[in-house]
Scaffold this motif. Structure first.
Motif, short mmCIF file in Angstrom:
data_model
loop_
_atom_site.label_atom_id
_atom_site.label_comp_id
_atom_site.label_asym_id
_atom_site.label_seq_id
_atom_site.Cartn_x
_atom_site.Cartn_y
_atom_site.Cartn_z
N ARG A 177 0.81 -1.22 0.00
CA ARG A 177 0.00 0.00 0.00
C ARG A 177 0.85 1.27 0.00
N GLN A 220 -0.90 4.17 7.58
CA GLN A 220 -1.44 3.01 8.29
C GLN A 220 -1.48 3.21 9.81
N LEU B 93 -14.07 -3.14 17.33
CA LEU B 93 -12.69 -3.41 16.92
C LEU B 93 -11.72 -2.49 17.65
N ASN B 99 -10.98 4.70 10.57
CA ASN B 99 -9.84 3.79 10.54
C ASN B 99 -10.17 2.45 9.90
N LEU B 100 -11.41 2.30 9.43
CA LEU B 100 -11.79 0.99 8.88
C LEU B 100 -12.59 1.17 7.61
N SER B 101 -12.58 0.14 6.79
CA SER B 101 -13.44 0.12 5.61
C SER B 101 -14.07 -1.27 5.48
N HIS B 119 -11.40 -4.10 6.71
CA HIS B 119 -9.97 -3.83 6.73
C HIS B 119 -9.69 -2.63 7.62
N LEU B 120 -8.68 -2.78 8.45
CA LEU B 120 -8.27 -1.67 9.30
C LEU B 120 -7.19 -0.86 8.59
N ALA B 121 -6.97 0.36 9.07
CA ALA B 121 -6.01 1.25 8.42
C ALA B 121 -4.62 0.64 8.34
N ASN B 122 -4.27 -0.17 9.32
CA ASN B 122 -2.92 -0.75 9.31
C ASN B 122 -2.84 -1.99 8.45
N GLY B 123 -3.92 -2.29 7.74
CA GLY B 123 -3.91 -3.43 6.83
C GLY B 123 -4.44 -4.71 7.43
N SER B 124 -4.78 -4.71 8.72
CA SER B 124 -5.30 -5.94 9.33
C SER B 124 -6.71 -6.23 8.84
N PRO B 125 -7.00 -7.48 8.46
CA PRO B 125 -8.38 -7.82 8.13
C PRO B 125 -9.12 -8.37 9.35
N ALA B 126 -10.43 -8.25 9.34
CA ALA B 126 -11.24 -8.84 10.42
C ALA B 126 -12.53 -9.38 9.81
#
Lengths: 362, 371
Positions: A177, A220, B93, B99-101, B119-126
Motif C-alpha cells: 500500500r 497506516q 474493533l 480507521n476501517l473500511s 480492513h483496518l487502516a494498518n492493513g489488518s483484516p477482520a
C-alpha cells in the motif's frame, strides 16, 4: 488477526526487557502493559483478582460495546489480544462487571515518521487527452478505501471537476500500500460508449488541470501527510498509437562495466509497467539488476548487479507494457474494428536481441 | 477436458439434488485441513454450500474456503437492521470509524446470518458476523479450510527481478456456482482483469479457466474490459455469467462457452450510466419472475427483469445504425441510493449497507415489494 500465542509470549518477554530499557516508548500505566509486535500494539496485559476472570471486558474509553478479541490467563496475569491492533492516540478501559479497573492509552511512537507523496505519475506536465491511469507513490503504507475523499481534480478556475477519476472499489494498491493506481473513467475514454457520448472524455485537449492530494490523508498508523501535494497537467491530443519497440533507441554498456543499459522509448510509458514489465536475459537467464526511469518515464536505465560480459543478451518486454493511454505492445486501448487497424497479436513477449563484445559498444 | 468438466458439473448437480445425503455433502470438505489459514486480506466474501465461506485474499493472491460451522437452516430470516454500523464496528474493533473500511458483505444462505469483512487502516483484516444486531467475531484460527493460489499471479511474477514489485490482482468479486468458484480481479499495473473459474473442492492440479474478456462498443471499438462484479443465473434454460465492467456495460456469457485462454466477447445487453461503477449484483424472485438487482457507486440500485434480458436477443456489441438507437434492456432505478453493499437475505428479502444523506452508514433490510 491470527496470532501464535507462543510468539506473543516471546514478544511479551522481549517487550518486558524493552520496557525496562526505554520506558517512554512502551507506555505502562495503571497496572497495564501494552504488548507490541513491530509498530503494532497487538495486546495488553494486566493483573486482576482471580475470581474476576470471567467478568473482564476491554472497551474504548466511554464506549458501551466491548472490543472483540482473545483473553489468555496465567494465574493473576491476563493477556488480551484484540482481533486487530489497538489504535494510536486512543484511550481504552478494562472493566470488571462493568466497573473500570484499569485504563491505558496507546501513544504514537516517537519513531514514527509522517508519510509523504514521493511523486505522481505521469511525472510529465504534458499528457494525452486519453490518459488512462495516474499512479501515486507514497513513502510508507497508507490507509486504503478513502481515495475519493483525498484526491481531487480541479480545472483552470480552481473548480472541482467530479467524475474524472473512477471511484473504484477495491482500490488498486501494490502489496504494501505504497503505490496507488487510479483509472480515469474508462467508460468516458472509450469511444462510442454511452458515458463517452453523453459526458465526453474526462480530459479536454488544450485545457489545464490540477490534481491535489489532501494533506489529511493518513498512513497506516494514522499519521497525516501534513502537506497537500499538487500536480499540474496540460492536455495534448489523444495518443492512438501503440508503443513500438522498433522506434526505441538503445544505448549499450561496455563489457566488464556496471554501466547502464539505456532504452529511450521516445514517449512517456506507464510508470508501473515501465518499472515492472521489462527484463534483461542472457542465455535465457534473468540478469539481476535495478531499474530507474528518467525524463518523464521516457527513458529506462538498467544497472546490473554483476558486470556485463561478452555475448548475446535479450531485452524482454512483456506485451502488457502500456503507454499513457493504455495502448500496449499488442493492441490499442480501443481499436477501430472497421478500420482493421489492429491485427490480432497474442504474443506475450517482445524481444530485442543485442550482442556485447570487448572491443566496442554496439 | 470439456468431458471431464461436464462430468464434474453433473456430479456436482447430483450432489445438489441429493442434498439430504450427508455423505455427499461431507465430500465437499473432504480435503479440508485443520489449521489457521494465513489470510492477509479479505477483499471479497461469498458462501457456497454447507456453510463454506469463500474469502478472496488479494494480498496473498489466494482464495480460501473455510468451514464456518454455521449450518443450521433458517427458511425465513429476521429482517436485519444496524444503524451506524461503521461506528458499531469501530467500537467492537477498538478503533474509530475513519480507521476501517467494510470490504464485503455476504449472507449465509443456510442460516441467513450476515458476515462482514473489514480492513483496518494498518492493513489488518477482520471477519465478523451479525446476530440480532450484535457483532460477533468469526473464528479463523484452528479451523477446517482449504485454499487455492491464483496461479497466473504467481507464475508470471515468480521469476521477477529484484526491486520489481509483484503485480497485485485486486479481487473485485467472488462467487460460487455449480461446483466452481469464480473470481474476478483487477490489476494495479496494466488496464486489465483476470476472470477465473476454479473447480471446487480445490485440488493440487488446478485447471483455472482464465479468460481474456473484451468489450466492443457497438461493433466498432473494442477494449480489453475489466470485470467489476458478476453473478450467475439461468436465462432461457442456459447458465449464464452476468458481468458488469468498470465502464458499466452489462454483459452475458454462456458459462459453457468460457474456455481457458480464449479471447471471449460477451453479449452486451445494457449500458448502465455515466461516471459509475457497479458494486454488487444479486438475483431475486417474485411471482415466478427473476430480477437482477445491482448496486452502483454513483447510481441508485437498478432492477432489471430477466425476462427482458432473455427477450433482448440483440447485442450492443453489434453496430447500431443511429446514435439514438436503443441502448439495451430497460432498467428501473429503485429509490435506494448510495448502496455500498447488497446481498440476498432470503427468498423475499435483501440486505443493504447504505450511506444516508445525513452521513450515517446503516445496514437495513428491504423486501420484494420493490420488485
Amino acid at each position: 488477526m491470527a496470532v501464535n500465542p507462543n510468539y506473543i509470549r516471546e514478544v511479551f518477554l522481549t517487550f518486558s526487557l524493552f520496557i525496562f530499557l526505554i520506558p517512554n516508548v512502551i507506555g505502562q500505566s495503571g497496572g497495564t502493559s501494552i504488548i507490541w509486535e513491530e509498530e503494532n500494539a497487538i495486546g495488553v496485559s494486566f493483573q486482576i483478582n482471580e475470581e474476576d476472570n470471567k467478568f473482564i471486558e476491554v472497551f474504548l474509553k466511554d464506549k458501551t460495546t466491548s472490543i472483540l478479541g482473545k483473553y489468555e490467563m496465567e494465574t493473576k496475569e491476563i493477556f488480551f489480544y484484540p482481533i486487530v491492533p489497538f489504535t494510536f492516540g486512543l484511550d481504552y478501559e478494562i472493566r470488571v462487571r462493568g466497573e473500570m479497573i484499569h485504563e491505558f492509552s496507546v501513544p504514537f511512537s516517537p519513531t514514527l515518521k509522517r508519510p509523504s507523496v514521493i511523486n505522481i505519475y505521469p511525472s510529465s506536465q504534458i499528457i494525452p487527452a486519453n490518459l488512462l491511469k495516474i499512479h501515486v507513490q507514497f513513502s510508507q503504507p497508507m490507509q486504503e478505501g478513502k481515495t475519493k475523499n483525498f484526491i481531487q481534480v480541479l480545472n483552470e478556475k480552481g473548480e472541482i471537476i467530479p467524475n474524472v477519476l473512477l471511484d473504484l472499489q477495491p482500490e488498486l494498491w501494490n502489496a504494501d500500500r505504497t503505490n496507488l493506481t487510479m483509472w480515469l473513467d474508462p467508460g468516458r475514454i472509450k469511444r462510442d460508449l454511452q458515458p463517452n457520448l453523453k459526458m465526453g472524455p474526462p480530459l479536454e485537449v488544450g485545457l489545464c488541470y490540477r490534481v491535489i492530494i489532501s494533506k489529511a490523508w493518513k498512513d497506516q498508523y494514522g499519521l497525516e501527510l501534513g502537506n497537500d501535494f499538487i500536480k499540474d497537467y496540460s492536455i495534448l491530443r489523444d495518443d492512438r498509437d501503440k508503443p513500438s519497440i522498433h522506434d526505441w533507441e538503445l544505448t549499450y554498456p561496455r563489457t566488464t562495466s556496471l554501466n547502464n543499459l539505456i532504452v529511450n522509448f521516445g514517449e512517456s510509458i506507464d510508470f508501473e509497467l515501465a518499472t515492472n514489465a521489462i527484463t534483461v536475459n542472457k542465455d535465457g537467464q534473468l540478469i539481476e539488476g535495478s531499474t530507474i526511469l528518467k525524463d518523464c518515464e521516457s527513458q529506462w536505465f538498467f544497472t546490473p548487479e554483476e558486470k556485463w560480459r561478452s555475448g548475446k543478451y535479450e531485452l524482454v518486454i512483456e506485451s502488457r507494457l502500456e503507454d499513457l493511454a493504455g495502448n500496449n505492445l499488442n493492441r490499442l486501448f480501443d481499436h477501430d474494428l472497421e478500420k482493421n487497424e489492429d491485427a490480432s497479436n497474442e504474443q506475450k513477449y517482445h524481444k530485442i536481441s543485442f550482442t556485447l563484445n570487448e572491443q566496442s559498444m554496439q | 477436458m470439456k468431458k471431464l468438466l461436464t462430468l464434474f458439473i453433473m456430479l456436482t448437480i447430483s450432489a445438489g439434488v441429493f442434498a439430504s445425503d450427508k455423505k455427499e455433502i461431507k465430500s465437499l470438505k473432504s480435503n479440508f485441513v485443520l489449521g489457521t489459514p494465513q489470510i492477509q486480506s479479505m477483499n471479497a466474501l461469498s458462501f457456497g454450500p454447507e456453510g463454506i465461506l469463500f474469502i478472496g485474499d488479494s494480498k496473498s493472491a489466494s482464495v480460501f474456503a473455510i468451514e464456518t460451522g454455521d449450518e443450521e437452516v433458517i427458511e425465513k430470516a429476521e429482517a436485519q437492521s444496524v444503524e451506524k454500523i461503521d461506528l458499531k464496528l469501530a467500537d467492537a474493533l477498538g478503533t474509530t470509524s475513519d480507521n476501517l473500511s467494510i470490504q464485503d458483505m455476504a449472507v449465509n444462505p443456510l442460516s441467513k446470518k450476515v458476515y462482514l469483512s473489514v480492513h483496518l487502516a494498518n492493513g489488518s483484516p477482520a471477519l465478523v458476523s451479525l446476530t440480532d444486531g450484535k457483532i460477533d467475531l468469526v473464528n479463523t484460527s484452528d479451523i477446517l479450510y482449504s485454499s487455492v493460489p491464483l496461479n497466473d499471479a504467481i507464475a508470471v511474477d515468480a521469476k521477477d527481478q529484484r526491486g520489481r514489485s509483484l503485480r497485485q490482482w485486486a479481487i473485485s468479486d467472488l462467487g460460487y456456482s455449480d461446483g466452481k468458484v469464480m473470481v474476478s480481479g483487477l490489476s494495479n499495473q496494466e488496464f486489465g482483469s483476470t476472470f477465473r473459474s476454479i473447480p471446487f473442492p480445490f485440488t493440487a492440479s488446478q485447471d483455472q479457466a482464465s479468460l481474456e474478456i473484451y468489450h466492443a462498443a457497438h461493433g466498432q471499438y473494442e477494449t480489453h474490459a475489466p470485470i467489476k462484479t458478476f453473478t450467475s443465473a439461468k436465462i432461457n434454460g442456459q447458465s449464464n455469467l452476468i458481468a458488469s465492467y468498470t465502464c458499466t456495460p452489462l454483459v452475458l456469457f454462456p458459462l459453457n462457452n468460457l474456455k481457458s485462454g480464449e479471447h471471449v466477447k460477451g453479449r452486451t445487453v445494457a449500458e448502465l450510466g455515466n461516471g459509475n461503477t457497479p458494486l454488487d449484483m444479486i438475483t431475486m424472485e417474485k411471482d415466478g419472475e427473476n430480477y437482477l438487482l445491482m448496486a452502483n457507486s454513483n447510481r441508485a440500485v437498478m432492477k432489471i427483469s430477466f425476462k427482458d434480458i432473455a427477450n433482448y436477443q440483440e447485442s450492443l456489441t453489434e453496430p447500431v445504425k443511429e446514435r439514438s438507437a436503443t441502448r439495451g434492456v430497460e432498467f428501473i432505478a429503485l429509490p435506494m441510493v448510495n448502496v455500498l453493499q447488497l446481498d440476498k437475505l432470503d427468498e423475499t428479502q435483501f440486505v443493504i449497507i447504505q450511506r444516508k444523506s445525513n452521513g450515517d452508514l446503516n445496514l437495513s433490510t428491504s423486501n420484494n415489494r420493490w420488485l
